[in-house]
Write an enzyme that holds these catalytic residues in place. Structure first.
Site, PDB file in Angstrom:
ATOM      1  N   THR A 165      36.451  -9.759  79.446  1.00  0.00           N
ATOM      2  CA  THR A 165      36.286 -10.317  80.782  1.00  0.00           C
ATOM      3  C   THR A 165      37.604 -10.881  81.303  1.00  0.00           C
ATOM      4  O   THR A 165      38.424 -11.390  80.518  1.00  0.00           O
ATOM      5  CB  THR A 165      35.190 -11.400  80.777  1.00  0.00           C
ATOM      6  N   HIS A 181      32.803 -17.442  77.966  1.00  0.00           N
ATOM      7  CA  HIS A 181      34.113 -16.788  78.104  1.00  0.00           C
ATOM      8  C   HIS A 181      34.918 -16.931  76.799  1.00  0.00           C
ATOM      9  O   HIS A 181      35.649 -16.028  76.412  1.00  0.00           O
ATOM     10  CB  HIS A 181      34.881 -17.380  79.286  1.00  0.00           C
TER      11      HIS A 181
HETATM   12  P1  NAD Z   1      23.142  -7.837  80.769  1.00  0.00           P
HETATM   13  O1  NAD Z   1      22.624  -9.134  80.271  1.00  0.00           O
HETATM   14  O2  NAD Z   1      22.526  -7.241  81.982  1.00  0.00           O
HETATM   15  O3  NAD Z   1      23.054  -6.732  79.600  1.00  0.00           O
HETATM   16  C1  NAD Z   1      23.395  -6.999  78.260  1.00  0.00           C
HETATM   17  C2  NAD Z   1      22.436  -6.192  77.386  1.00  0.00           C
HETATM   18  O4  NAD Z   1      22.804  -6.382  76.015  1.00  0.00           O
HETATM   19  C3  NAD Z   1      20.986  -6.626  77.545  1.00  0.00           C
HETATM   20  O5  NAD Z   1      20.154  -5.515  77.781  1.00  0.00           O
HETATM   21  C4  NAD Z   1      20.672  -7.307  76.212  1.00  0.00           C
HETATM   22  O6  NAD Z   1      19.321  -7.155  75.828  1.00  0.00           O
HETATM   23  C5  NAD Z   1      21.637  -6.603  75.260  1.00  0.00           C
HETATM   24  N1  NAD Z   1      22.012  -7.429  74.089  1.00  0.00           N
HETATM   25  C6  NAD Z   1      22.522  -8.693  74.096  1.00  0.00           C
HETATM   26  N2  NAD Z   1      22.722  -9.111  72.834  1.00  0.00           N
HETATM   27  C7  NAD Z   1      22.354  -8.089  72.013  1.00  0.00           C
HETATM   28  C8  NAD Z   1      22.324  -7.927  70.599  1.00  0.00           C
HETATM   29  N3  NAD Z   1      22.715  -8.897  69.762  1.00  0.00           N
HETATM   30  N4  NAD Z   1      21.882  -6.746  70.085  1.00  0.00           N
HETATM   31  C9  NAD Z   1      21.473  -5.749  70.914  1.00  0.00           C
HETATM   32  N5  NAD Z   1      21.465  -5.860  72.264  1.00  0.00           N
HETATM   33  C10 NAD Z   1      21.910  -7.024  72.814  1.00  0.00           C
HETATM   34  O7  NAD Z   1      24.726  -8.002  80.960  1.00  0.00           O
HETATM   35  P2  NAD Z   1      25.725  -7.108  81.844  1.00  0.00           P
HETATM   36  O8  NAD Z   1      25.948  -7.779  83.141  1.00  0.00           O
HETATM   37  O9  NAD Z   1      25.317  -5.689  81.788  1.00  0.00           O
HETATM   38  O10 NAD Z   1      27.063  -7.284  80.994  1.00  0.00           O
HETATM   39  C11 NAD Z   1      27.390  -6.345  79.978  1.00  0.00           C
HETATM   40  C12 NAD Z   1      28.734  -6.669  79.366  1.00  0.00           C
HETATM   41  O11 NAD Z   1      29.736  -6.642  80.381  1.00  0.00           O
HETATM   42  C13 NAD Z   1      28.814  -8.048  78.724  1.00  0.00           C
HETATM   43  O12 NAD Z   1      29.556  -7.967  77.534  1.00  0.00           O
HETATM   44  C14 NAD Z   1      29.556  -8.884  79.738  1.00  0.00           C
HETATM   45  O13 NAD Z   1      30.273  -9.895  79.093  1.00  0.00           O
HETATM   46  C15 NAD Z   1      30.467  -7.862  80.395  1.00  0.00           C
HETATM   47  N6  NAD Z   1      30.818  -8.201  81.778  1.00  0.00           N
HETATM   48  C16 NAD Z   1      29.844  -8.288  82.747  1.00  0.00           C
HETATM   49  C17 NAD Z   1      30.208  -8.602  84.058  1.00  0.00           C
HETATM   50  C18 NAD Z   1      29.204  -8.743  85.178  1.00  0.00           C
HETATM   51  O14 NAD Z   1      29.608  -9.131  86.301  1.00  0.00           O
HETATM   52  N7  NAD Z   1      27.936  -8.431  84.963  1.00  0.00           N
HETATM   53  C19 NAD Z   1      31.560  -8.816  84.357  1.00  0.00           C
HETATM   54  C20 NAD Z   1      32.523  -8.732  83.341  1.00  0.00           C
HETATM   55  C21 NAD Z   1      32.141  -8.417  82.052  1.00  0.00           C
HETATM   56  N1  USQ Z   2      30.264 -19.279  92.296  1.00  0.00           N
HETATM   57  C1  USQ Z   2      29.950 -19.916  93.489  1.00  0.00           C
HETATM   58  N2  USQ Z   2      28.664 -19.844  93.912  1.00  0.00           N
HETATM   59  C2  USQ Z   2      27.683 -19.176  93.242  1.00  0.00           C
HETATM   60  C3  USQ Z   2      28.019 -18.518  92.043  1.00  0.00           C
HETATM   61  C4  USQ Z   2      29.320 -18.602  91.588  1.00  0.00           C
HETATM   62  O1  USQ Z   2      30.802 -20.507  94.138  1.00  0.00           O
HETATM   63  O2  USQ Z   2      26.538 -19.174  93.709  1.00  0.00           O
HETATM   64  C5  USQ Z   2      31.658 -19.308  91.805  1.00  0.00           C
HETATM   65  C6  USQ Z   2      31.822 -19.891  90.400  1.00  0.00           C
HETATM   66  O3  USQ Z   2      31.980 -21.282  90.432  1.00  0.00           O
HETATM   67  C7  USQ Z   2      33.062 -19.145  89.920  1.00  0.00           C
HETATM   68  C8  USQ Z   2      32.994 -17.804  90.623  1.00  0.00           C
HETATM   69  O4  USQ Z   2      32.090 -17.967  91.715  1.00  0.00           O
HETATM   70  O5  USQ Z   2      34.212 -19.797  90.351  1.00  0.00           O
HETATM   71  C9  USQ Z   2      32.485 -16.667  89.744  1.00  0.00           C
HETATM   72  O6  USQ Z   2      31.220 -17.044  89.193  1.00  0.00           O
HETATM   73  P1  USQ Z   2      30.166 -15.931  88.742  1.00  0.00           P
HETATM   74  O7  USQ Z   2      28.918 -16.627  88.329  1.00  0.00           O
HETATM   75  O8  USQ Z   2      30.083 -14.881  89.767  1.00  0.00           O
HETATM   76  O9  USQ Z   2      30.938 -15.268  87.514  1.00  0.00           O
HETATM   77  P2  USQ Z   2      31.245 -15.791  86.033  1.00  0.00           P
HETATM   78  O10 USQ Z   2      30.501 -16.999  85.670  1.00  0.00           O
HETATM   79  O11 USQ Z   2      32.722 -15.839  85.861  1.00  0.00           O
HETATM   80  O12 USQ Z   2      30.641 -14.616  85.145  1.00  0.00           O
HETATM   81  C10 USQ Z   2      30.469 -13.273  85.612  1.00  0.00           C
HETATM   82  C11 USQ Z   2      29.606 -12.555  84.600  1.00  0.00           C
HETATM   83  C12 USQ Z   2      30.336 -12.513  83.268  1.00  0.00           C
HETATM   84  C13 USQ Z   2      31.713 -11.915  83.446  1.00  0.00           C
HETATM   85  C14 USQ Z   2      32.515 -12.625  84.537  1.00  0.00           C
HETATM   86  C15 USQ Z   2      33.788 -11.892  84.905  1.00  0.00           C
HETATM   87  O13 USQ Z   2      28.352 -13.223  84.452  1.00  0.00           O
HETATM   88  O14 USQ Z   2      29.582 -11.740  82.342  1.00  0.00           O
HETATM   89  O15 USQ Z   2      32.415 -12.010  82.247  1.00  0.00           O
HETATM   90  O16 USQ Z   2      31.722 -12.637  85.751  1.00  0.00           O
HETATM   91  S1  USQ Z   2      35.119 -13.009  85.222  1.00  0.00           S
HETATM   92  O17 USQ Z   2      34.665 -13.979  86.237  1.00  0.00           O
HETATM   93  O18 USQ Z   2      36.217 -12.222  85.711  1.00  0.00           O
HETATM   94  O19 USQ Z   2      35.400 -13.664  83.972  1.00  0.00           O
END
Ligand code: NAD
Ligand code: USQ
Length: 384
Positions: free
Chosen positions: A144, A182
């Site tokens: 991330t 994180h």
């Molecule tokens: P999500 O919660 O929608 O999906 C994660 C999936 O992993 C779920 O289906 C859950 O059941 C499965 N899982 C969790 N722990 C597990 C385990 N121990 N064994 C098997 N399955 C397991 O999350 P997402 O938004 O799809 O995020 C996926 C990945 O991408 C994460 O690693 C997250 O950190 C990363 N990521 C997401 C975002 C975002 O904005 N959604 C941004 C940056 C990075």
């Molecule tokens: N924020 C607001 N209002 C909201 C939600 C969030 O102001 O209603 C702000 C938060 O304070 C933060 C920023 O928006 O400053 C981003 O928050 P977020 O909830 O959109 O994202 P974050 O908590 O950082 O996590 C999400 C995903 C995570 C991924 C990460 C990418 O849940 O899995 O790792 O985005 S990053 O932000 O680049 O680390």
């Protein structure tokens, strides 16, 4: 290629599994379904009604004639990892299977421990199975952008050239993450880097920004293939939340001053970035880091863009609420991150234009009756 998608029932994983299957790869999904369980425990739900995993996969087969293997189990259980990975025989593993919410990890001690054990142990188990049985397998791991924090210098892609007391070296970029979630990603990065250096494994860490949108070419084919879209205060992310709030006439929840700048990308670019990483794998012993995002915005800019798009769509005037920030984070800071490596490999970004916001908003309007208004405001504080 035989690609095993860990976390393939989740938001990024489901879209990626279908995309890779569509592109002709042999895809397997591993998922413990724990995310569905956490939703039930917290009494929250995705905006979109997602079908059970078996139905989703059956529907994909019925629509396209393509098969996806399914392994239900927890990757913190090494016997399950041996059995599932051993049976699928992957050329590459794409690892999305983690607890991914910062607020979830900050609820209390139990949730911090759960997050770090789930994420760090799961990733370690994958490193061991690769080492023991598939040493040539390419691990593509979702990291991330939040691993870096908000330093007052440019953010490079994973490594930084440093000169100290007249000597130079290229070292891992310093990390200052903002939640126990994180931090779990930082711990993973260190473990993977170590496994590459010491055992000669090959890995790509995709430091992804905040993902927005839900439709991809494949999930749009049938309503049973629809992807999840989280809007609640724990799993909902900034832009997705703002669009859903606008659709139901709820003031946009900007935390603090809204000057927090983050890196963002469309989910259609998430799936393409993973494909690009798979197509040109890391070399044996290489720990490669790509910053996976397309644009940077601050939170207030995003709120203003959503407000404007809502006005164009003729929605009731959307207000902006500046809430007391439940997180401890800088609200005015420098942020300039590099993201050239995926572009160099051929990524053509989908940019956040007003028309995209329109389609995101329209999608939110379509499902607005499913919104639980009690789950919109943030309930988890970093200070308590
Ligand atoms: P999500 O919660 O929608 O999906 C994660 C999936 O992993 C779920 O289906 C859950 O059941 C499965 N899982 C969790 N722990 C597990 C385990 N121990 N064994 C098997 N399955 C397991 O999350 P997402 O938004 O799809 O995020 C996926 C990945 O991408 C994460 O690693 C997250 O950190 C990363 N990521 C997401 C975002 C975002 O904005 N959604 C941004 C940056 C990075
Ligand atoms: N924020 C607001 N209002 C909201 C939600 C969030 O102001 O209603 C702000 C938060 O304070 C933060 C920023 O928006 O400053 C981003 O928050 P977020 O909830 O959109 O994202 P974050 O908590 O950082 O996590 C999400 C995903 C995570 C991924 C990460 C990418 O849940 O899995 O790792 O985005 S990053 O932000 O680049 O680390």
């Amino acid at each position: 290629m035989r690609v095993l998608v860990i976390g393939g029932d989740g938001y990024c994983g489901w879209a990626t599994a279908l995309y890779l299957s569509d592109r002709g790869h042999d895809v397997g999904i591993v998922d413990s379904l724990v995310r569905r369980h956490w939703d039930a425990q917290l009494q929250i739900d995705t905006l979109t009604p997602i079908a059970p995993i078996k139905k989703r996969i059956q529907r994909w087969s019925a629509e396209t004639g393509k098969h996806i293997d399914l392994y239900i189990g927890d990757i913190t259980d090494y016997d399950f990892v041996k059995q599932s990975v051993g049976s699928f025989q992957p050329d590459a593993i794409v690892h999305f299977g983690e607890q991914r919410s910062a607020p979830f990890s900050m609820i209390d001690r139990e949730h911090a421990v759960l997050t770090q054990v789930n994420n760090v142990v799961g990733t370690l188990n994958l490193l061991y199975i690769i080492r023991e049985q598939f040493p040539d397998c390419h691990l593509v791991k979702l990291g991330t952008m939040g691993e870096y924090g908000t330093p007052n210098i440019d953010i490079e892609e994973g490594y930084l050239e440093i000169e100290h007391n007249g000597r130079k070296d290229v070292l891992p970029y310093p990390k200052q993450p903002g939640s126990f979630y994180h931090l779990s990603k930082v711990h993973d990065s260190h473990n993977i880097h170590f496994a590459c250096r010491v055992w000669g494994l090959r890995a790509t860490d995709l430091n992804q920004g905040v993902v927005y949108g839900t439709l991809t070419g494949q999930t749009a084919i049938h309503e049973e293939l629809v992807n999840r879209l989280d809007y609640d205060g724990i799993f909902g992310t900034a832009l997705n939340r703002f669009c859903i709030q606008a659709a139901i006439g709820h003031p946009l929840t900007v935390y603090g001053k809204g000057g927090q700048t983050r890196a963002f990308l469309d989910i259609r670019d998430t799936v393409r970035c993973v494909e690009l990483a798979l197509e040109s794998p890391a070399a044996p012993g290489e720990f490669r880091v790509f910053n996976q995002f397309t644009e940077q915005f601050n939170v207030l800019d995003l709120a203003l863009k959503v407000q404007h798009a809502a006005e164009i769509l003729g929605l009731k005037k959307v207000e902006i609420d500046y809430l007391e920030n439940p997180r401890v984070e800088a609200e005015e800071h420098y942020f300039n991150a590099k993201n050239t490596k995926l572009i160099d490999l051929g990524l053509e970004p989908h940019l956040l234009s007003d028309s995209l916001l329109d389609s995101l908003l329209s999608f939110a309007i379509q499902y607005q009756d499913r919104v639980d208004r009690d789950e919109i405001l943030p309930k988890v504080s970093w200070r308590r």
